[in-house]
Design a protein around this motif. Structure first.
Motif, PDB file in Angstrom:
ATOM      1  N   SER A  11       0.832  -1.214   0.000  1.00 55.10           N
ATOM      2  CA  SER A  11       0.000   0.000   0.000  1.00 55.10           C
ATOM      3  C   SER A  11       0.858   1.253   0.000  1.00 55.10           C
ATOM      4  O   SER A  11       0.421   2.313  -0.443  1.00 55.10           O
ATOM      5  CB  SER A  11      -0.881   0.047   1.240  1.00 55.10           C
ATOM      6  OG  SER A  11      -1.491  -1.167   1.468  1.00 55.10           O
TER       7      SER A  11
ATOM      8  N   THR B   3      -3.823   4.893   3.137  1.00 57.36           N
ATOM      9  CA  THR B   3      -5.033   5.036   3.952  1.00 57.36           C
ATOM     10  C   THR B   3      -4.985   4.099   5.159  1.00 57.36           C
ATOM     11  O   THR B   3      -5.498   4.412   6.216  1.00 57.36           O
ATOM     12  CB  THR B   3      -6.305   4.733   3.143  1.00 57.36           C
ATOM     13  OG1 THR B   3      -6.140   3.462   2.529  1.00 57.36           O
ATOM     14  CG2 THR B   3      -6.528   5.766   2.079  1.00 57.36           C
TER      15      THR B   3
ATOM     16  N   PHE C 264      -8.117   9.405   1.690  1.00 60.98           N
ATOM     17  CA  PHE C 264      -8.692   8.670   0.560  1.00 60.98           C
ATOM     18  C   PHE C 264      -8.541   9.412  -0.766  1.00 60.98           C
ATOM     19  O   PHE C 264      -9.494   9.575  -1.517  1.00 60.98           O
ATOM     20  CB  PHE C 264     -10.167   8.319   0.828  1.00 60.98           C
ATOM     21  CG  PHE C 264     -10.320   7.266   1.875  1.00 60.98           C
ATOM     22  CD1 PHE C 264     -10.220   5.926   1.541  1.00 60.98           C
ATOM     23  CD2 PHE C 264     -10.522   7.608   3.207  1.00 60.98           C
ATOM     24  CE1 PHE C 264     -10.328   4.948   2.521  1.00 60.98           C
ATOM     25  CE2 PHE C 264     -10.629   6.628   4.191  1.00 60.98           C
ATOM     26  CZ  PHE C 264     -10.539   5.302   3.832  1.00 60.98           C
TER      27      PHE C 264
ATOM     28  N   LYS D 235      -7.647   9.804  -4.516  1.00 56.90           N
ATOM     29  CA  LYS D 235      -7.446   8.942  -5.679  1.00 56.90           C
ATOM     30  C   LYS D 235      -6.749   9.708  -6.794  1.00 56.90           C
ATOM     31  O   LYS D 235      -6.405   9.145  -7.826  1.00 56.90           O
ATOM     32  CB  LYS D 235      -8.753   8.313  -6.149  1.00 56.90           C
ATOM     33  CG  LYS D 235      -9.876   9.267  -6.466  1.00 56.90           C
ATOM     34  CD  LYS D 235     -11.115   8.480  -6.891  1.00 56.90           C
ATOM     35  CE  LYS D 235     -12.031   9.356  -7.743  1.00 56.90           C
ATOM     36  NZ  LYS D 235     -12.443   8.729  -8.972  1.00 56.90           N
TER      37      LYS D 235
ATOM     38  N   THR E  54      -5.127   6.181  -1.764  1.00 59.41           N
ATOM     39  CA  THR E  54      -5.648   4.831  -1.939  1.00 59.41           C
ATOM     40  C   THR E  54      -4.711   4.088  -2.888  1.00 59.41           C
ATOM     41  O   THR E  54      -3.993   4.704  -3.664  1.00 59.41           O
ATOM     42  CB  THR E  54      -7.056   4.851  -2.568  1.00 59.41           C
ATOM     43  OG1 THR E  54      -6.977   5.474  -3.848  1.00 59.41           O
ATOM     44  CG2 THR E  54      -8.037   5.620  -1.722  1.00 59.41           C
ATOM     45  N   ALA E  55      -4.748   2.775  -2.827  1.00 57.14           N
ATOM     46  CA  ALA E  55      -3.965   1.987  -3.779  1.00 57.14           C
ATOM     47  C   ALA E  55      -4.492   2.305  -5.174  1.00 57.14           C
ATOM     48  O   ALA E  55      -5.665   2.596  -5.350  1.00 57.14           O
ATOM     49  CB  ALA E  55      -4.126   0.512  -3.471  1.00 57.14           C
ATOM     50  N   GLY E  56      -3.628   2.285  -6.148  1.00 55.29           N
ATOM     51  CA  GLY E  56      -4.065   2.530  -7.508  1.00 55.29           C
ATOM     52  C   GLY E  56      -4.039   3.984  -7.912  1.00 55.29           C
ATOM     53  O   GLY E  56      -4.383   4.337  -9.038  1.00 55.29           O
TER      54      GLY E  56
ATOM     55  N   ARG F 291     -13.956   7.707   9.892  1.00 60.76           N
ATOM     56  CA  ARG F 291     -12.572   7.405  10.251  1.00 60.76           C
ATOM     57  C   ARG F 291     -11.775   8.680  10.503  1.00 60.76           C
ATOM     58  O   ARG F 291     -10.909   8.719  11.384  1.00 60.76           O
ATOM     59  CB  ARG F 291     -11.912   6.545   9.172  1.00 60.76           C
ATOM     60  CG  ARG F 291     -12.483   5.150   9.213  1.00 60.76           C
ATOM     61  CD  ARG F 291     -12.017   4.177   8.168  1.00 60.76           C
ATOM     62  NE  ARG F 291     -10.756   4.430   7.521  1.00 60.76           N
ATOM     63  CZ  ARG F 291     -10.031   3.476   6.925  1.00 60.76           C
ATOM     64  NH1 ARG F 291     -10.445   2.229   6.966  1.00 60.76           N
ATOM     65  NH2 ARG F 291      -8.930   3.763   6.308  1.00 60.76           N
TER      66      ARG F 291
ATOM     67  N   ARG G 267      -9.511  -6.478  -4.272  1.00 57.24           N
ATOM     68  CA  ARG G 267      -8.548  -5.386  -4.189  1.00 57.24           C
ATOM     69  C   ARG G 267      -7.521  -5.465  -5.325  1.00 57.24           C
ATOM     70  O   ARG G 267      -7.096  -4.444  -5.854  1.00 57.24           O
ATOM     71  CB  ARG G 267      -7.836  -5.438  -2.837  1.00 57.24           C
ATOM     72  CG  ARG G 267      -6.755  -4.389  -2.718  1.00 57.24           C
ATOM     73  CD  ARG G 267      -6.202  -4.321  -1.312  1.00 57.24           C
ATOM     74  NE  ARG G 267      -4.935  -3.605  -1.338  1.00 57.24           N
ATOM     75  CZ  ARG G 267      -4.232  -3.338  -0.255  1.00 57.24           C
ATOM     76  NH1 ARG G 267      -4.663  -3.701   0.923  1.00 57.24           N
ATOM     77  NH2 ARG G 267      -3.100  -2.692  -0.343  1.00 57.24           N
TER      78      ARG G 267
ATOM     79  N   VAL H 265      -8.701  -3.700  -8.378  1.00 50.02           N
ATOM     80  CA  VAL H 265      -8.860  -2.260  -8.136  1.00 50.02           C
ATOM     81  C   VAL H 265      -7.467  -1.614  -8.141  1.00 50.02           C
ATOM     82  O   VAL H 265      -7.240  -0.587  -8.791  1.00 50.02           O
ATOM     83  CB  VAL H 265      -9.597  -1.990  -6.806  1.00 50.02           C
ATOM     84  CG1 VAL H 265      -9.581  -0.499  -6.468  1.00 50.02           C
ATOM     85  CG2 VAL H 265     -11.023  -2.496  -6.884  1.00 50.02           C
ATOM     86  N   ASP H 266      -6.527  -2.256  -7.447  1.00 50.50           N
ATOM     87  CA  ASP H 266      -5.142  -1.758  -7.440  1.00 50.50           C
ATOM     88  C   ASP H 266      -4.566  -1.716  -8.845  1.00 50.50           C
ATOM     89  O   ASP H 266      -3.793  -0.828  -9.191  1.00 50.50           O
ATOM     90  CB  ASP H 266      -4.243  -2.662  -6.576  1.00 50.50           C
ATOM     91  CG  ASP H 266      -4.477  -2.456  -5.080  1.00 50.50           C
ATOM     92  OD1 ASP H 266      -5.385  -1.678  -4.745  1.00 50.50           O
ATOM     93  OD2 ASP H 266      -3.764  -3.068  -4.278  1.00 50.50           O
TER      94      ASP H 266
ATOM     95  N   TYR I  34     -12.334   2.164  -7.231  1.00 47.54           N
ATOM     96  CA  TYR I  34     -12.268   1.786  -5.816  1.00 47.54           C
ATOM     97  C   TYR I  34     -13.653   1.549  -5.217  1.00 47.54           C
ATOM     98  O   TYR I  34     -13.812   0.731  -4.321  1.00 47.54           O
ATOM     99  CB  TYR I  34     -11.539   2.913  -5.083  1.00 47.54           C
ATOM    100  CG  TYR I  34     -11.231   2.670  -3.633  1.00 47.54           C
ATOM    101  CD1 TYR I  34     -10.260   1.751  -3.272  1.00 47.54           C
ATOM    102  CD2 TYR I  34     -11.886   3.369  -2.631  1.00 47.54           C
ATOM    103  CE1 TYR I  34      -9.961   1.535  -1.941  1.00 47.54           C
ATOM    104  CE2 TYR I  34     -11.590   3.172  -1.304  1.00 47.54           C
ATOM    105  CZ  TYR I  34     -10.626   2.251  -0.956  1.00 47.54           C
ATOM    106  OH  TYR I  34     -10.333   2.038   0.359  1.00 47.54           O
TER     107      TYR I  34
END
Lengths: 259, 323
Positions: free
Chosen positions: A37, A118, A143, A145, A178-180, B100, B238, B241-242, B248
Motif C-alpha cells: 500500500s 489510507t 482517501f 485517488k 488509496t492503492a491505484g 474514520r 482489491r 482495483v489496485d 475503488y
C-alpha cells in the motif's frame, strides 16, 4: 518541494501470520518488506517532487530491530533518504502512540507535504495518518485517488460513498492515498545499487524527546484479551467443470428463487 | 463504573441518517440507559425524529460546516462538549470515509486511544468488549480499553441489525464548532456523484464480483452483465482495483465495502484474507475459480473448479435464454 512519505515495513503478507501468545499482537520478526500500500505513496511523492522541479522525498518509518529492508526498496525507487525510529520500547505500540512517534520524526524533515497510505496491510487500523496530522497541527485529506500540487496548494480527488469530492488544501498538509492512485515504478538496477548508500537516520524514542512510558505495550490504552477460532462456515459442494457446471449454478439460483 | 451513556456519531446522506448509524443506535440502546446522537450538516436537526425512533433522547447538532471536511470540525465539537463536562462512557462511530477522519482527529485531540474495525460489541461487567476478525475472519479477537473513558470504537457496517424502538423525537441541542486554526483548512470545491445503474453494492441482494482470474480489464464487462441479469451489483477484489481495472467504489473487502447479500458470486477471486473479511457474511456464496486449492472454496456453498472465461459466459447465455 519536500515530501515525507510515511512507510510501514511489514511481515510478508504471503507468509503465514502468527500472534504472540502473551501480548496477542502480530509477530513482526525476521525480514520485513515494504507494505504494498505504501509503494503508491512513494511513487506519488516522487512524481510530485519531480513535477515541482526540485526537492526530495524523505521516508519516515517505525520498525523493530533497525529493519531497513523495506526502506531500501523505497530508496531504490528514488527516495533520497530515510528516518527510521527503532526502539525496543515501541513494541506493542497502539495507533495513537505510533502517530506520536511518526509526528516527531516527520517534524524533523520539515516537509511541505506528508503522504501516507489510507491504512496498512497488516494492522489496518486506518487512523494513524489523521492522528499524526492533528499532532502536527496540519490539515488532512484522506482517501485521495488523484493528487496535484501547485502554488502551495494540494488539490485532491477524495473518494466518497457517492463518488468523489474535489478538495483543496493549503500546504503543509497530510494526504492519504488509496492503492491505484499511481502505478508504482519498479526499482532499476541502478536504483537498487544507489539505495545501498543512501542515508538512513536511525533514532530512538529518547532522540525524539518522547517518554518511553507513553509508547509500547505499557503505553497502549487498549489490549487484546482473547483470540479464538471463528465459527467455521460449513464447506459446500465442489464441482469440477466438465463443460456444464453453469447448469449447477442455475439450479442453485432456482433454489434461492433468484431466477 | 457501569456504562451509563453512549454517544453515536450519525452521518447523514441524501437527507437521512445512514444505516450504519442506525445500527449503532440500536446496539447502544442494548448497552446503556442513555443514548445520544451527534450529527452535522444542514439536515442534522431534521434527523431528530428518526434518531429518536431508534432510541436517542438528545441530538447534538454541530450545525452546517459548509465546505469543510467533517473530520476536524466534528471532532472539535465533540471535544468541546466533553471538556465542558459532558462525558459519555462510549462513543460509537461508523466505519465510513468521514467517520474514520472524525475518530482519528478526536483520538489525538482527547489524547485517548481508538479501537477500529469492530464487528461486535458486548458489555461485560463495567467494561465493553469489542470483536474483530483476524486473518480474513479465520480467528476472532476480543479487545478492550485500559485507558480512561470515553472509549472510542469505530464499527464496521452491518455488524448489528437496525431496529427502531418507537421513541419520540430527540431533543436538539446545539454543539457548536469552536474556533479552529490551520487544521481545518481543507475545503471541498465540488462534489461529484458517480452515476450508478442498479442497486448499491452494499445494499444489493445479489453481488457478482471479479478478481485477478478475469485476466484483463475488458473481461470485467461479463461481471457487470451477470450482475445486471441478476438485478445485483458488481464488485471487485482489491487486486483488480489496485491494477486500475475498476474504480475503488467497487472494492469488496477489508479496505473496501462489507457486503452481506443473499447471494455472492466470486469469479476468478482466490479469496485472500483481505477479500474474505468483506463478503464472508453473505448468506449464500458461489465461487468460480480454476485453482481448486483457492481459499475462496472454503467459504463457498457451491464451488465450481473451472475457467471463468468459459463458465461465466455460458451462465450468462443460460440466464438470457430463460428470459
Amino acid at each position: 518541494m519536500n515530501v515525507v512519505v510515511c512507510v510501514k515495513q511489514i511481515p510478508d503478507p504471503a507468509a503465514p501470520q502468527a500472534l504472540d501468545p502473551d501480548t496477542k499482537t502480530l509477530v513482526r520478526e525476521g525480514k520485513l518488506i515494504l507494505d504494498d500500500s505504501d509503494a503508491y505513496g512513494v511513487e506519488m511523492g516522487l512524481q510530485l517532487a519531480e513535477q515541482a522541479g526540485g526537492g526530495e522525498v524523505t521516508l519516515v518509518s517505525m520498525a523493530p530491530g533497525g529493519e531497513t529492508s523495506g526502506l531500501r526498496t523505497a530508496l531504490a525507487m528514488g527516495a533520497a533518504k530515510a528516518i527510521l525510529v527503532s526502539d525496543d520500547a515501541l513494541k506493542g505500540s497502539d495507533a495513537l502512540a505510533t502517530a506520536k512517534v511518526l509526528a516527531k520524526a516527520v517534524e524533523r524533515a520539515q516537509p511541505d507535504l506528508v503522504i501516507a497510505a489510507t491504512e496498512s496491510t497488516d494492522g489496518y487500523t486506518g487512523t494513524t495518518p489523521v492522528q499524526m496530522a492533528e499532532l502536527l497541527g496540519m490539515p488532512s485529506v484522506t482517501f485521495a485517488k488523484k493528487v496535484a500540487v501547485s502554488d502551495g496548494t494540494v488539490r485532491v480527488e477524495r473518494q466518497t460513498e457517492a463518488g468523489y469530492d474535489d478538495v483543496e488544501c493549503p500546504l503543509p498538509a497530510v494526504v492519504t492515498v488509496t492503492a491505484g492512485v499511481v502505478e508504482p515504478r519498479y526499482p532499476s538496477f541502478k536504483g537498487i545499487m544507489a539505495a545501498k548508500s543512501k542515508p538512513v537516520d536511525q533514532l530512538t524514542v529518547a532522540d525524539l524527546g518522547i517518554d518511553a512510558g507513553q509508547v509500547g505495550l505499557g503505553g497502549a490504552g487498549q489490549e487484546v484479551t482473547q483470540v479464538a477460532d471463528a465459527e467455521a462456515r460449513a464447506g459446500g459442494e465442489i464441482v469440477v467443470d466438465e463443460g456444464d457446471a453453469h447448469e449447477q449454478v442455475v439450479r442453485f439460483l432456482e433454489q434461492l428463487k433468484l431466477v | 463504573m457501569s456504562i451509563e451513556k453512549i454517544w453515536v456519531v450519525v452521518e447523514i446522506a441524501d437527507g437521512n441518517p445512514i444505516s450504519s448509524s442506525l445500527e449503532l443506535l440500536t446496539q447502544a440502546r442494548a448497552m446503556a440507559g442513555t443514548v445520544e446522537a451527534l450529527s452535522w450538516g444542514p439536515d442534522a436537526a431534521k434527523a431528530a425524529g428518526e434518531v429518536g425512533s431508534f432510541g436517542a433522547t438528545t441530538l447534538y447538532d454541530v450545525g452546517d460546516i459548509g465546505d469543510a471536511l467533517p473530520g476536524v470540525p466534528v471532532a472539535a465539537a465533540v471535544k468541546a462538549l466533553v471538556e465542558a463536562g459532558n462525558r459519555p462512557d462510549v462513543i460509537l462511530i461508523p466505519t465510513t470515509y468521514d467517520g474514520r477522519d472524525i475518530a482519528g482527529r478526536l483520538s489525538a485531540m482527547l489524547d485517548l486511544p481508538v479501537i477500529t474495525n469492530v464487528v461486535g460489541l458486548s458489555e461485560e461487567g463495567d467494561e465493553v468488549r469489542s470483536e474483530h476478525g483476524l486473518f480474513g475472519g479465520a480467528k476472532v479477537a476480543v479487545a478492550r480499553f485500559t485507558a480512561q473513558r470515553p472509549w472510542i470504537f469505530v464499527v464496521r457496517a452491518k455488524s448489528f441489525a437496525a431496529e427502531a424502538s418507537g421513541g419520540g423525537a430527540a431533543d436538539v441541542m446545539p454543539a457548536p464548532v469552536p474556533e479552529l486554526g490551520a487544521t481545518n483548512a481543507a475545503k471541498i470545491d465540488a462534489r461529484h456523484v458517480e452515476e450508478q445503474s442498479g442497486p448499491k453494492l452494499d445494499e444489493a441482494d445479489v453481488v457478482v464480483s471479479g478478481g485477478r482470474g478475469l485476466g484483463s480489464a475488458e473481461n470485467y464487462a461479463m461481471i457487470e452483465e451477470l450482475a445486471k441479469l441478476l438485478k445485483g451489483a458488481a464488485g471487485a477484489s482489491r487486486a483488480i482495483v489496485d491494477a486500475g481495472w475498476v474504480p475503488y467504489s467497487h472494492q469488496v473487502g477489508q479496505t473496501g465495502k462489507t457486503v452481506k447479500p443473499t447471494l455472492y458470486i466470486a469469479c476468478g477471486i482466490s479469496g485472500a484474507t483481505q477479500h474474505l473479511v468483506g463478503m464472508k457474511g453473505s448468506k449464500n456464496i458461489v465461487a468460480i475459480n480454476k485453482d481448486q486449492d483457492a481459499p475462496i472454496f472454503s467459504v463457498a456453498d457451491l464451488g465450481i473448479v473451472g475457467d471463468v472465461h468459459k463458465v461465466v459466459p455460458k451462465l450468462i447465455e443460460a440466464l438470457k435464454a430463460r428470459g
